[in-house]
Design an enzyme around this catalytic site. Structure first.
Site, PDB file in Angstrom:
ATOM      1  N   LEU A  85       0.823  -1.213   0.000  1.00 23.93           N
ATOM      2  CA  LEU A  85       0.000   0.000   0.000  1.00 23.93           C
ATOM      3  C   LEU A  85       0.856   1.261   0.000  1.00 23.93           C
ATOM      4  O   LEU A  85       0.439   2.302  -0.503  1.00 23.93           O
ATOM      5  CB  LEU A  85      -0.913   0.015   1.233  1.00 23.93           C
ATOM      6  CG  LEU A  85      -1.986  -1.082   1.302  1.00 23.93           C
ATOM      7  CD1 LEU A  85      -2.686  -1.034   2.653  1.00 23.93           C
ATOM      8  CD2 LEU A  85      -2.995  -0.907   0.177  1.00 23.93           C
ATOM      9  N   GLY A  86       2.040   1.168   0.575  1.00 24.16           N
ATOM     10  CA  GLY A  86       2.906   2.338   0.633  1.00 24.16           C
ATOM     11  C   GLY A  86       4.192   2.029   1.379  1.00 24.16           C
ATOM     12  O   GLY A  86       4.289   1.049   2.109  1.00 24.16           O
ATOM     13  N   GLY A 100       7.457   4.023   3.692  1.00 23.28           N
ATOM     14  CA  GLY A 100       7.855   5.230   4.407  1.00 23.28           C
ATOM     15  C   GLY A 100       9.193   5.041   5.080  1.00 23.28           C
ATOM     16  O   GLY A 100       9.877   4.031   4.879  1.00 23.28           O
ATOM     17  N   GLY A 101       9.558   6.041   5.882  1.00 21.37           N
ATOM     18  CA  GLY A 101      10.852   5.981   6.553  1.00 21.37           C
ATOM     19  C   GLY A 101      10.952   4.874   7.568  1.00 21.37           C
ATOM     20  O   GLY A 101      12.038   4.396   7.875  1.00 21.37           O
ATOM     21  N   GLN A 102       9.804   4.451   8.128  1.00 25.26           N
ATOM     22  CA  GLN A 102       9.830   3.425   9.167  1.00 25.26           C
ATOM     23  C   GLN A 102       9.579   2.025   8.632  1.00 25.26           C
ATOM     24  O   GLN A 102       9.929   1.050   9.296  1.00 25.26           O
ATOM     25  CB  GLN A 102       8.777   3.744  10.223  1.00 25.26           C
ATOM     26  CG  GLN A 102       9.071   5.030  10.981  1.00 25.26           C
ATOM     27  CD  GLN A 102       7.980   5.332  11.981  1.00 25.26           C
ATOM     28  OE1 GLN A 102       6.957   4.660  12.026  1.00 25.26           O
ATOM     29  NE2 GLN A 102       8.188   6.357  12.778  1.00 25.26           N
ATOM     30  N   GLY A 103       8.968   1.884   7.456  1.00 26.27           N
ATOM     31  CA  GLY A 103       8.708   0.543   6.954  1.00 26.27           C
ATOM     32  C   GLY A 103       7.763   0.531   5.771  1.00 26.27           C
ATOM     33  O   GLY A 103       7.449   1.565   5.179  1.00 26.27           O
ATOM     34  N   THR A 104       7.302  -0.687   5.432  1.00 27.21           N
ATOM     35  CA  THR A 104       6.417  -0.919   4.294  1.00 27.21           C
ATOM     36  C   THR A 104       5.078  -1.434   4.806  1.00 27.21           C
ATOM     37  O   THR A 104       5.026  -2.251   5.720  1.00 27.21           O
ATOM     38  CB  THR A 104       7.039  -1.956   3.343  1.00 27.21           C
ATOM     39  OG1 THR A 104       8.334  -1.501   2.944  1.00 27.21           O
ATOM     40  CG2 THR A 104       6.174  -2.146   2.100  1.00 27.21           C
ATOM     41  N   LYS A 144       2.079  -3.537   8.744  1.00 33.34           N
ATOM     42  CA  LYS A 144       3.276  -2.696   8.635  1.00 33.34           C
ATOM     43  C   LYS A 144       4.509  -3.487   9.054  1.00 33.34           C
ATOM     44  O   LYS A 144       4.588  -3.973  10.173  1.00 33.34           O
ATOM     45  CB  LYS A 144       3.122  -1.453   9.505  1.00 33.34           C
ATOM     46  CG  LYS A 144       4.272  -0.456   9.387  1.00 33.34           C
ATOM     47  CD  LYS A 144       3.968   0.786  10.201  1.00 33.34           C
ATOM     48  CE  LYS A 144       5.052   1.834  10.085  1.00 33.34           C
ATOM     49  NZ  LYS A 144       4.730   3.047  10.868  1.00 33.34           N
ATOM     50  N   ASP A 200       4.690  14.296  13.911  1.00 29.63           N
ATOM     51  CA  ASP A 200       4.807  14.163  12.453  1.00 29.63           C
ATOM     52  C   ASP A 200       3.447  14.381  11.791  1.00 29.63           C
ATOM     53  O   ASP A 200       3.013  13.584  10.958  1.00 29.63           O
ATOM     54  CB  ASP A 200       5.368  12.784  12.093  1.00 29.63           C
ATOM     55  CG  ASP A 200       5.954  12.754  10.668  1.00 29.63           C
ATOM     56  OD1 ASP A 200       6.172  13.843  10.099  1.00 29.63           O
ATOM     57  OD2 ASP A 200       6.188  11.660  10.140  1.00 29.63           O
TER      58      ASP A 200
END
Length: 708
Positions: free
Chosen positions: A395-396, A398-402, A417, A512
């Site tokens: 789905l997306g 980011g800096g912390q994970g997938t 996640k 954030d």
């Protein structure tokens, strides 16, 4: 009996490669060299005694007793640097050492910070790991500076309340290091030399004992912080590589699983080599079982093992069938499967502990986690739900994970996640603990987690309609972002942040807030997400002192310059989201705006102060909203974007004001739709000077009453 005994030996020969690797019959040091010092295993390229036992003098280990303790167990030291080694990590080319603690004004040992020897790794194959370490300072009203080669490369501020300053004793709470009694900041890249300086905020000196150090970041917990005052050293991690000039005229040849590296390079060029195993078989804790990558030892991929040995299984079945020993073989097969399940169980238990399972259980027992609302999922369930984490289910990122889309066995759609952490799990535990305590319809709901994998997993409710950023900046003609929708989303997000700041059992700073972290559900209701950077603070605390992190365009300038994050920092970020909703413009743009207006926040404030607000308002907003309502929301965004945080409104004030504007907007729409009352707006545009949300609402209110 003889036939059965023969069959047993055949099976043992077939399974022996697997069993041998499971029992650690491998070499981690050069042939004929000692591989242990006390209780610590010493893998090549490190070694002791003879020159052929180590790759270079930088990797020579001296096994000796610590004169400062009464222990009868020797400890390994990097001989060239005289640093004690706690653990070696050959798979990731790291080594954990005991790093000195710099002290100032401490009566117990009276160690002056100016007399301590500078830690110098220059010209060596080592650097301080930026990912694994943090710079930590403890003391009252101190400025702590991290210096390298005579230059200040980092620093932070620790403060104390006068009533709580107890001289040289700092009783840390479970909040850890948040600027009170201590502070921390990240290391610069390629740090090979450092010392520390402590300076008091007052002119004369700092208050009481102060000390500074580089330490492993996951050790910055209250129990460890309380121990540091009695210690001279603390664990830190160095990264290393085999430098290219070490291999000149050397008899040592690197195995084929080594590759070029740039660990000590300041110019992004190859300076050495590191050796690692294939992806998916990385284990710094199991090299004594699988072998040392610097000696060519790597675990055999499990699927290759079974593929290469499949024909052997059929040979066993054929032999056992012909000899009438099928039952015996089945028994052995079940024994093997039981052993395999046991190994898998132990591996999952290891992952559970490494991924913070024990810390999570501790917080559960302390009541920090709402156990009734969370579920511990198994890896098998989540693999099945996500089609083995198929890339088509992403789905997306980011800096912390997938994040993957999944469907549970009961048909429920979820989002899974997978964090980008290996051994450092504070962000994962932090998000789990925070979300497990939140019960708000405009905050994404946590369903559970899975800790039995190498990388921890969190499971959330599935939010189907993407995020606000996509809808604002990739306009969907089928579902346009109308003024009413934007105003409703602003109210929902403001209410969620107000809940975190003032309604939750303990205040929570999101840290954030941005449009990509605002998800839209099936009814396009806002859901605040991504709490990896969030922090729970004590009720009496006024701010949180941390290393600066966040998203440019949304970052509070006051926080950027002071490293002190307050609830008003979230207010500033929300102000940027309000400006996005009003203008339809991105927070940072290098294409559509001039050099002076790349930053939406400053551009928005400039347009308001120059009385050209409606030049930048999105045409959909102008077409769908009343001028007075638009001006009121713009004025609210303007106040949220104040440079001075104390002048910004609280999220409670923001929420009440937005709800008030929305209430008038609903009433006006109802009047227009029912054609009961003809509403006439202000005929002439009000100048910005002296105009506020409160007087705009009073104007609207008076006009509405006059028509009744």
């Amino acid at each position: 009996m003889i036939l059965s005994f023969t069959i047993f030996h055949i099976i043992v020969l077939i399974l022996s490669p697997r069993l041998a690797s499971a029992h650690g019959d491998v070499n981690i040091a050069q042939y004929g060299c000692n591989s242990t010092c006390g209780t610590v295993s010493v893998p090549f390229p490190f070694g002791m005694n003879e020159p052929h036992c180590y790759a270079h003098k930088w990797f020579e280990i001296e096994c000796k007793f610590d004169n400062n303790t009464s222990s009868d167990v020797p400890k390994p030291y990097l001989k060239s640097l005289n640093l004690e080694v706690i653990h070696f990590y050959p798979y990731s080319s790291k080594v954990e050492i005991m790093n000195p603690i710099y002290r100032s004004n401490c009566q117990k040992n009276k160690i002056s910070i100016n007399n301590r020897k500078t830690v110098n790794l220059r010209d060596s194959p080592y650097i301080f790991s930026q990912a694994e370490n943090t710079f930590l300072a403890v003391g009252c009203n101190n400025l702590a500076f991290l210096q390298s080669n005579g230059t200040t490369v980092g620093g932070c501020v620790s403060i104390c309340d006068d009533d709580n300053n107890n001289g040289n004793n700092y009783n840390f709470t479970s909040d850890g290091c948040n600027g009170r009694y201590c502070c921390e900041t990240s290391l610069p890249s390629h740090l090979s030399e450092f010392n520390a300086t402590l300076r008091g905020l007052r002119e004369q000196s700092s208050d009481g004992c102060g000390y500074a150090l580089i330490v492993r970041h996951y050790l910055v917990r209250f129990d460890i912080l309380n121990e540091l005052k009695n210690r001279e050293h603390a664990p830190a991690v160095l990264e290393w590589e085999i430098l290219n000039d070490m291999l000149i005229n050397s008899t040592f040849q690197l195995p084929p699983n080594c590759y070029n590296s740039k660990v000590t390079s300041l110019s992004n060029r190859t300076t050495g080599q590191q050796c690692r195993c294939s992806s998916g078989f990385y284990s710094d804790y199991l090299y004594e079982i699988y072998g040392n990558p610097y000696l060519g030892g790597c675990p055999v991929p499990e699927q290759d093992f079974y593929r290469n040995n499949r024909w052997k299984k059929w040979v066993i079945v054929g032999i056992s069938s012909s000899l009438g020993s099928i039952g015996f073989l089945i028994g052995l097969w079940f024994l093997y499967k039981a052993m395999k399940r046991r190994m898998i169980k132990k591996r999952r238990e290891k992952f559970f502990k490494r991924n913070g399972g024990l810390l999570l259980q501790k917080r559960m027992s302390a009541g920090e986690v709402n156990v009734d609302r969370t579920i511990l999922f198994t890896l098998k369930d989540l693999k099945k739900a996500t089609d083995n984490f198929n890339k088509d289910r992403i789905l997306g990122k980011g800096g912390q994970g997938t994040v993957y889309k999944g469907m549970l066995v009961d048909g429920k759609i979820v989002a899974v996640k997978k964090f980008k952490v290996e051994g450092k799990v504070e962000e994962f535990i932090n998000e789990f603990v925070i979300l497990s305590q939140i019960n708000n319809r405009n905050v994404v709901r946590l369903l559970g987690c899975c800790l039995e994998t190498e990388i921890p997993l969190l499971v959330y409710e599935f939010i189907p309609n993407g995020n606000l950023f996509e809808y604002l900046h990739d306009q969907n003609e089928d579902i346009p972002m109308t003024w009413d929708m934007r105003l409703r989303i602003a109210c929902e997000v403001a209410g969620a942040i107000f809940y975190l700041h003032s309604v939750a059992s303990q205040p929570i700073y999101h840290r954030d807030v941005k449009s990509t972290n605002i998800l839209l559900d099936e009814k396009y209701r806002a859901k605040l997400a991504d709490f990896g950077a969030s922090r729970i603070i004590s009720i009496e605390a006024t701010h949180l002192t941390t290393m600066v992190q966040g998203t440019f365009g949304y970052l509070d300038p006051e926080y950027f310059y002071t490293s002190q994050f307050t609830e008003k920092s979230d207010v500033y970020s929300f102000g940027v989201v309000l400006a996005e909703l009003l203008t339809g413009k991105k927070p940072i743009s290098s294409v559509t705006r001039s050099e002076d207006s790349k930053n939406l926040a400053s551009y928005f404030v400039q347009c308001i102060e120059e009385n050209i607000l409606f030049d930048i308002i999105d045409k959909r907003v102008i077409e769908g909203g009343e001028k007075e309502h638009i001006i009121s929301v713009a004025n609210l965004a303007y106040r949220c974007l104040e440079i001075n945080g104390r002048k910004r409104p609280t999220m409670k004030e923001v929420t009440l004001e937005l709800e008030g504007i929305r209430g008038f907007n609903k009433k006006l729409n109802a009047q227009q739709n029912n054609e009961e009352i003809e509403f006439s707006g202000i005929e002439q545009y009000q100048p910005w000077d002296g105009f506020s949300a409160s007087n705009s609402l009073s104007i609207i209110s008076s006009q509405t009453h006059s028509t009744d």
